[in-house]
Design an enzyme around this catalytic site. Structure first.
Site, short mmCIF file in Angstrom:
data_model
loop_
_atom_site.label_atom_id
_atom_site.label_comp_id
_atom_site.label_asym_id
_atom_site.label_seq_id
_atom_site.Cartn_x
_atom_site.Cartn_y
_atom_site.Cartn_z
N SER A 299 0.81 -1.21 0.00
CA SER A 299 0.00 0.00 0.00
C SER A 299 0.85 1.27 0.00
O SER A 299 1.52 1.56 -0.99
CB SER A 299 -0.95 -0.04 1.20
OG SER A 299 -1.93 0.95 1.10
N ASP A 310 10.15 4.83 -10.27
CA ASP A 310 9.76 5.40 -11.56
C ASP A 310 10.58 6.63 -11.93
O ASP A 310 10.83 6.90 -13.11
CB ASP A 310 8.27 5.75 -11.56
CG ASP A 310 7.39 4.52 -11.72
OD1 ASP A 310 7.92 3.41 -11.80
OD2 ASP A 310 6.15 4.69 -11.78
N LYS A 324 -0.65 -4.17 -3.49
CA LYS A 324 -1.95 -3.59 -3.12
C LYS A 324 -2.06 -2.21 -3.74
O LYS A 324 -1.40 -1.27 -3.30
CB LYS A 324 -2.10 -3.50 -1.60
CG LYS A 324 -3.43 -2.87 -1.15
CD LYS A 324 -3.51 -2.79 0.37
CE LYS A 324 -4.83 -2.17 0.82
NZ LYS A 324 -4.93 -0.74 0.46
#
Length: 538
Positions: A299, A310, A324
């Site tokens: 999460s 990224d 999740k």
């Protein structure tokens, strides 16, 4: 209100909140005559079933239990694995976790055989200051025996308003009579940062175990304590971090990313897209960063890890994270209960949805077997053009599996001789400390200690061979030292011992130069892509 009526009210409340948040109905949340009729019909049918069960079931029916633990969770379970209903106690604990504090004596307790034992008092908390220590068996709270009580019931008895007094009676290895401690309850912080220290010269280490209302402040204080601008590298350990508050994940990511970089976005059927950017940014603090995760990292942890990965801000080391990618909205209901309902999905800056498949597997397979697709469901690119995948958690840039226990090590853990780090102190450590030796931070499990360890195994009829002890000697010495430090010096010092031979942390340290080069290269590429000059080297 009678139990049946109260249960019905709870079901209706959950249905209403679900409808408002867009979690139950179809394309439109707006009620129509048809949907209202369907809703009323469903409630009537549920009431009829409840009446039949209460009137005809073979035994007395606990309506609250049937509704709280059966009907409502069952309804939510067909939606997704993370929508959840909380009864009054569970909801109170959730709010404690989110607020980052509660009122009590300040220690972790756990079941051991038929007893409740102290796992670790928090350093500086009332229990610690009073002299309670790991391994103590709680036999009375005030004058009430704990015999037959669950650990949850004992923990509830230890909590109470700030300034009130509780008397705790324990049995301790090496003492023939019970020990009695009088403890004054206080506000106990639930720190999300477990430990901050210099792992080695120039390399800082932060262990982050959750995301609550104080996390951004705790991380900021940790970076200040380490003087992050002077570091050669930083290890952010989020193994086992189940997540928490979205805004805190955004705040933590903001501290490491460049200003205006996208951190995360989310949207759902009835939830318009929202994008979160680094508002303040890292303010020029470009310390090389490695994040360590495992398959229990979920999460909010994956939001931070995904943003760092990224944007090529650092490297991810360890094992593939949980996967999740769903956002829950938490709402208070009647009877002090609560509902966490999935209202959106979140996406990493490159556009990845990291949520694992839950529609074609059982709840057990989803939560415990952690099945991931054989082939990535999507492939995206980082700022520098590296490929990253979605649909199955955050895949580490450098995979390092957690070490597996040998059969003899498993035997020692099962036999209450030594214990896993998260569950306290084993029998040998309790016995050894019961002989009241003077322990300093120079303590090591030397030959004399290992000889006592062999004697303890023989006395307690734990079968072993000299070869088994010799082959596992380094692990045994480290476990004994870890448990001794946990008991005498507190959780943080015990945890430091575990890190000394942690292969994932060792690899994270080795990866810091690579993390620095990755970030430098990404900044060059982004600058060239935007037509600007290359930024200063971090």
């Amino acid at each position: 209100m009678n139990p049946q009526r109260r249960g019905l009210v709870l079901v209706v409340a959950v249905l209403l909140v679900s409808a408002v948040l867009g979690g139950v109905y179809g394309p439109s949340v707006r009620a129509t005559a048809a949907s209202a009729d369907d809703y009323e019909s469903s409630v009537r049918q549920f009431t009829r079933v409840l009446d039949v069960v209460q009137a005809n079931y073979a035994e007395h029916v606990d309506i609250d239990k049937s509704v709280y633990q059966g009907a409502i969770p069952g309804m939510l379970r067909v939606l997704d694995p993370h929508s959840n209903f909380f009864d009054a106690r569970q909801f109170a604990l959730l709010r404690e976790d989110q607020r980052g504090k509660y009122y009590g004596v300040g220690m972790i307790v756990a079941p051991r055989d038929t007893h409740t034992v102290v796992i670790a008092p928090y350093v500086g908390a009332p229990a610690y200051n009073a002299g309670l220590r790991p391994g103590d068996v709680i036999v009375k709270v005030d004058e009430k025996s704990t015999e037959g009580l669950t650990t949850t019931e004992v923990a509830d008895m230890l909590k109470g308003p700030k300034g009130t007094v509780v008397k705790i009676t324990v049995s301790r290895e090496g003492y023939s009579e019970p020990l009695v401690f009088t403890v004054t309850r206080d506000e106990i912080p639930r720190h999300s940062v477990d430990i901050t220290f210099m792992l080695r010269p120039g390399i800082g280490y932060i262990r982050l175990s959750g995301f609550n209302e104080t996390t951004d402040r705790e991380i900021a204080e940790s970076l200040k304590q380490l003087d992050a601008r002077t570091l050669d590298g930083l290890i952010l350990d989020m193994r086992g971090n189940p997540g928490g508050l979205l805004n805190e994940a955004v705040a933590v990511a903001d501290m490491f990313l460049d200003k205006n970089q996208l951190i995360v976005s989310h949207h759902g059927r009835s939830s318009p897209e929202r994008r979160y950017f680094a508002i303040r940014g890292n303010q020029g603090d470009t310390v090389p960063l490695v994040i360590v995760v495992n398959n229990n990292s979920a999460s909010a942890t994956e939001i931070v890890s995904g943003a760092v990965q990224d944007h090529d801000r650092g490297l991810i080391v360890g094992e593939t994270s949980f996967g999740k990618g769903l956002v829950q909205t938490v709402s208070a209901l009647s009877e002090n209960t609560g509902l966490a309902l999935t209202t959106a999905r979140y996406y990493t800056p490159s556009g990845r949805l990291i949520q694992r498949d839950y529609k074609t597997v059982s709840l057990y397979e989803y939560h415990y077997e952690r099945k991931v697709p054989e082939h990535p469901t999507e492939v995206k690119l980082t700022d520098s053009g590296r490929q990253v995948t979605g649909g199955g958690g955050i895949t580490p840039d450098i995979k390092v599996p957690a070490p597996k226990l040998t059969k003899f090590e498993e035997l020692l853990l099962r036999s209450d001789v030594l214990y896993p780090a998260e569950t306290g102190v084993g029998g040998f450590t309790r016995y050894y400390l019961g002989t009241k030796p003077t322990i300093t931070k120079e303590f090591t499990a030397d030959d004399r200690v290992i000889e006592e360890f062999r004697g303890y195994l023989s006395k307690h009829k734990v079968n072993f061979t000299e070869t088994e002890v010799d082959d596992n000697l380094d692990w045994i010495k480290r476990k004994i030292k870890q448990e001794i430090f946990l008991t005498v010096f507190g959780q943080q010092e015990g945890f430091k011992v575990l890190l000394e031979a942690d292969p994932q942390i060792q690899k994270a340290v080795e990866a810091l130069p690579q993390a620095r080069a990755l970030y430098q290269n990404a900044r060059k590429i982004v600058a060239q892509r935007s037509g600007g000059s290359s930024p200063d080297q971090p």
